[in-house]
Design a protein around this motif. Structure first.
Motif, PDB file in Angstrom:
ATOM      1  N   VAL B 103      39.052  45.536  27.130  1.00  0.00           N
ATOM      2  CA  VAL B 103      37.865  46.198  28.221  1.00  0.00           C
ATOM      3  C   VAL B 103      36.956  46.908  27.585  1.00  0.00           C
ATOM      4  O   VAL B 103      36.113  47.523  28.404  1.00  0.00           O
ATOM      5  CB  VAL B 103      38.836  47.094  29.106  1.00  0.00           C
ATOM      6  N   ARG B 104      37.025  47.135  26.098  1.00  0.00           N
ATOM      7  CA  ARG B 104      35.999  47.667  25.742  1.00  0.00           C
ATOM      8  C   ARG B 104      34.482  47.370  26.058  1.00  0.00           C
ATOM      9  O   ARG B 104      34.156  46.217  26.047  1.00  0.00           O
ATOM     10  CB  ARG B 104      36.157  47.435  24.038  1.00  0.00           C
ATOM     11  N   GLY B 105      33.803  48.554  26.355  1.00  0.00           N
ATOM     12  CA  GLY B 105      32.450  48.318  26.742  1.00  0.00           C
ATOM     13  C   GLY B 105      32.288  47.668  28.153  1.00  0.00           C
ATOM     14  O   GLY B 105      31.140  47.449  28.521  1.00  0.00           O
ATOM     15  N   CYS B 106      33.369  47.574  29.004  1.00  0.00           N
ATOM     16  CA  CYS B 106      33.094  47.207  30.266  1.00  0.00           C
ATOM     17  C   CYS B 106      33.489  47.871  31.407  1.00  0.00           C
ATOM     18  O   CYS B 106      34.234  49.060  31.050  1.00  0.00           O
ATOM     19  CB  CYS B 106      34.128  45.859  30.455  1.00  0.00           C
ATOM     20  N   VAL B 107      33.281  47.759  32.648  1.00  0.00           N
ATOM     21  CA  VAL B 107      33.421  48.493  33.766  1.00  0.00           C
ATOM     22  C   VAL B 107      34.068  47.485  34.866  1.00  0.00           C
ATOM     23  O   VAL B 107      33.711  46.136  34.647  1.00  0.00           O
ATOM     24  CB  VAL B 107      32.323  49.415  34.154  1.00  0.00           C
ATOM     25  N   GLU B 108      34.769  48.074  35.804  1.00  0.00           N
ATOM     26  CA  GLU B 108      35.067  47.076  36.811  1.00  0.00           C
ATOM     27  C   GLU B 108      34.311  47.260  38.256  1.00  0.00           C
ATOM     28  O   GLU B 108      33.967  48.312  38.479  1.00  0.00           O
ATOM     29  CB  GLU B 108      36.646  47.604  37.503  1.00  0.00           C
ATOM     30  N   ILE B 109      33.886  45.856  38.621  1.00  0.00           N
ATOM     31  CA  ILE B 109      33.120  46.037  39.855  1.00  0.00           C
ATOM     32  C   ILE B 109      34.160  45.307  40.878  1.00  0.00           C
ATOM     33  O   ILE B 109      34.577  44.307  40.656  1.00  0.00           O
ATOM     34  CB  ILE B 109      31.857  45.066  39.691  1.00  0.00           C
ATOM     35  N   GLY B 110      34.166  45.873  41.888  1.00  0.00           N
ATOM     36  CA  GLY B 110      35.024  45.455  43.260  1.00  0.00           C
ATOM     37  C   GLY B 110      34.202  44.710  44.075  1.00  0.00           C
ATOM     38  O   GLY B 110      33.273  45.143  44.606  1.00  0.00           O
ATOM     39  N   VAL B 111      34.562  43.612  44.676  1.00  0.00           N
ATOM     40  CA  VAL B 111      33.782  42.887  45.720  1.00  0.00           C
ATOM     41  C   VAL B 111      34.873  42.565  46.857  1.00  0.00           C
ATOM     42  O   VAL B 111      35.951  41.824  46.618  1.00  0.00           O
ATOM     43  CB  VAL B 111      33.044  41.718  45.153  1.00  0.00           C
ATOM     44  N   ARG B 112      34.404  42.946  48.102  1.00  0.00           N
ATOM     45  CA  ARG B 112      35.122  42.434  49.063  1.00  0.00           C
ATOM     46  C   ARG B 112      34.466  41.755  50.381  1.00  0.00           C
ATOM     47  O   ARG B 112      33.213  42.158  50.364  1.00  0.00           O
ATOM     48  CB  ARG B 112      35.967  43.614  49.999  1.00  0.00           C
ATOM     49  N   VAL B 113      34.859  40.710  50.926  1.00  0.00           N
ATOM     50  CA  VAL B 113      34.291  39.886  51.987  1.00  0.00           C
ATOM     51  C   VAL B 113      34.980  39.459  52.783  1.00  0.00           C
ATOM     52  O   VAL B 113      36.223  39.070  52.860  1.00  0.00           O
ATOM     53  CB  VAL B 113      33.463  38.648  51.130  1.00  0.00           C
ATOM     54  N   THR B 114      34.414  40.127  54.071  1.00  0.00           N
ATOM     55  CA  THR B 114      35.159  39.813  55.204  1.00  0.00           C
ATOM     56  C   THR B 114      34.426  39.425  56.639  1.00  0.00           C
ATOM     57  O   THR B 114      33.275  39.534  56.391  1.00  0.00           O
ATOM     58  CB  THR B 114      36.110  41.222  55.846  1.00  0.00           C
ATOM     59  N   ALA B 176      25.928  46.233  30.453  1.00  0.00           N
ATOM     60  CA  ALA B 176      24.543  45.680  30.595  1.00  0.00           C
ATOM     61  C   ALA B 176      24.468  44.743  31.530  1.00  0.00           C
ATOM     62  O   ALA B 176      23.384  44.617  32.008  1.00  0.00           O
ATOM     63  CB  ALA B 176      24.195  45.192  28.990  1.00  0.00           C
ATOM     64  N   ASP B 177      25.610  44.244  32.319  1.00  0.00           N
ATOM     65  CA  ASP B 177      25.380  43.107  33.164  1.00  0.00           C
ATOM     66  C   ASP B 177      25.941  43.565  34.868  1.00  0.00           C
ATOM     67  O   ASP B 177      25.743  42.845  35.460  1.00  0.00           O
ATOM     68  CB  ASP B 177      26.356  42.120  32.903  1.00  0.00           C
ATOM     69  N   GLY B 201      31.600  50.314  42.637  1.00  0.00           N
ATOM     70  CA  GLY B 201      31.936  50.440  41.024  1.00  0.00           C
ATOM     71  C   GLY B 201      30.461  50.823  40.757  1.00  0.00           C
ATOM     72  O   GLY B 201      29.609  51.473  41.426  1.00  0.00           O
ATOM     73  N   PRO B 202      30.385  51.220  39.337  1.00  0.00           N
ATOM     74  CA  PRO B 202      31.297  50.823  38.377  1.00  0.00           C
ATOM     75  C   PRO B 202      32.560  51.665  38.252  1.00  0.00           C
ATOM     76  O   PRO B 202      32.199  52.933  38.311  1.00  0.00           O
ATOM     77  CB  PRO B 202      30.584  50.686  37.163  1.00  0.00           C
ATOM     78  N   TRP B 203      33.501  51.015  38.035  1.00  0.00           N
ATOM     79  CA  TRP B 203      34.852  51.877  37.774  1.00  0.00           C
ATOM     80  C   TRP B 203      35.581  51.732  36.702  1.00  0.00           C
ATOM     81  O   TRP B 203      35.052  50.719  35.933  1.00  0.00           O
ATOM     82  CB  TRP B 203      35.909  51.438  38.862  1.00  0.00           C
ATOM     83  N   ALA B 204      36.494  52.476  36.170  1.00  0.00           N
ATOM     84  CA  ALA B 204      37.179  52.234  34.967  1.00  0.00           C
ATOM     85  C   ALA B 204      38.143  51.023  35.317  1.00  0.00           C
ATOM     86  O   ALA B 204      38.199  50.733  36.696  1.00  0.00           O
ATOM     87  CB  ALA B 204      38.121  53.504  34.739  1.00  0.00           C
ATOM     88  N   PRO B 205      38.502  50.229  34.422  1.00  0.00           N
ATOM     89  CA  PRO B 205      38.878  49.071  34.644  1.00  0.00           C
ATOM     90  C   PRO B 205      40.342  48.973  35.004  1.00  0.00           C
ATOM     91  O   PRO B 205      41.433  48.537  34.305  1.00  0.00           O
ATOM     92  CB  PRO B 205      38.707  48.261  33.275  1.00  0.00           C
ATOM     93  N   TYR B 206      40.773  49.515  36.367  1.00  0.00           N
ATOM     94  CA  TYR B 206      42.133  49.744  36.536  1.00  0.00           C
ATOM     95  C   TYR B 206      42.640  48.308  36.905  1.00  0.00           C
ATOM     96  O   TYR B 206      43.891  48.286  36.363  1.00  0.00           O
ATOM     97  CB  TYR B 206      42.018  50.189  38.218  1.00  0.00           C
ATOM     98  N   SER B 207      42.024  47.382  37.339  1.00  0.00           N
ATOM     99  CA  SER B 207      42.660  45.987  37.707  1.00  0.00           C
ATOM    100  C   SER B 207      42.926  45.210  36.260  1.00  0.00           C
ATOM    101  O   SER B 207      43.453  44.260  36.390  1.00  0.00           O
ATOM    102  CB  SER B 207      41.676  45.197  38.815  1.00  0.00           C
TER     103      SER B 207
END
Lengths: 67, 214
Positions: B103-114, B176-177, B201-207
């Motif tokens: 997970v170094r240098g990364c964050v979590e992005i969450g996406v939901r589609v309904t 960066a992305d 997000g960006p979130w800490a990488p919980y998932s």
């Protein structure tokens, strides 16, 4: 909490997403899980696209503390 | 009692905020890895659990801004004392190193589609007609998901997809992305006004911190 008292939708969604992560995801150690149920009352309604950050929660919390 | 928030690599300082039940944040060191903990009250105020959950999450998010890599710990992990925590943490040390590297240098992005209730319902006057309509509906959904998920998956270092809604996923994205990910989600939402699209997000990488990630 009445509809009029609810925080803005973006803050509700951000809070819901945060709580979902805190309660359901992450490293599990061998300690005792002390949580059974969290009484968080949140809903998704009628939004299209929402880009939110945890910064909104700090504001929400500060407003709550000052109320 | 020790309440554990996260493990971290490259943590230079603790967040300037209180933890659960206003507990002071403290750092514990396991080899080269930092653990952030606090000592909450043994007798919490009634109804404080909701605030505790939020406080835990805000500490983790603050750590995500201060460390090179963060592994959030699931809320509710408590230990009787430092010794009990140290034993448990050392047992996971090798695993924690691997997960932190990922997970170094990364964050979590969450996406939901309904879709709105009823939008995906299929009706037909015959069994064959129903099955054909259902197949067409699922094929259309697959195409929609592919249009969203494909580019995001290519931008992400790792992905966790769940079965909720049309599409629910967490993407582990290099910092960066993040902008490119959000731009793609916004374009997708504009092209599909019939759908509800939520990107957080960006979130800490919980998932990507626990065993559930791929």
């Amino acid at each position: 909490m009445s509809v009029l008292e609810r925080p803005p939708l973006q803050e509700q969604v951000t809070l819901l997403e945060l709580v979902d992560r805190v309660l359901n995801k992450g490293v599990t150690l061998t300690g005792d899980i002390t949580l059974a149920v969290a009484d968080v009352d949140l809903v998704y309604v009628g939004l299209r696209v929402l880009l939110s950050s945890v910064g909104t929660l700090d504001r929400l919390r500060d407003e709550g503390a000052g109320a | 009692m020790i309440h554990v928030y996260a493990f971290a690599a490259g943590l230079q300082k603790l967040p300037a905020r209180a933890g659960v039940q206003d507990g002071r944040l403290e750092k514990r060191t396991i080899a080269e890895i930092s653990a952030v903990v606090s000592r909450p009250s043994a007798h919490p105020a009634p109804g404080s659990q909701r605030d505790d959950v939020i406080a835990h999450g805000l500490v983790v998010e603050a750590l995500n801004e201060l460390a090179e890599a963060v592994l959030p710990v699931k809320f509710g992990e408590t230990f009787a004392d430092d010794e009990a925590f140290a034993v448990a943490a050392h047992e996971l040390l090798s695993d924690l190193r691997g997960r932190l590297d990922r997970v170094r240098g990364c964050v979590e992005i969450g996406v939901r589609v309904t879709a709105a209730a009823g939008d995906l319902d299929v009706t037909a006057s015959t069994g064959t007609g129903y099955m054909e309509a259902k197949l067409a509906s699922l094929t259309e959904q697959d195409a929609i998901v592919t249009a969203l998920h494909g580019p995001l998956e290519r931008l992400a270092r790792d992905t966790v997809v769940s079965s909720s809604g049309i599409h629910t996923a967490a993407y582990l994205v290099p910092r960066a992305d993040v902008g490119a990910v959000q731009d793609h989600v916004e374009r997708f939402a504009s092209a599909h006004p019939e759908l509800t699209v939520i990107c957080t997000g960006p979130w800490a990488p919980y998932s990507f911190a626990g065993d559930e990630s791929s």
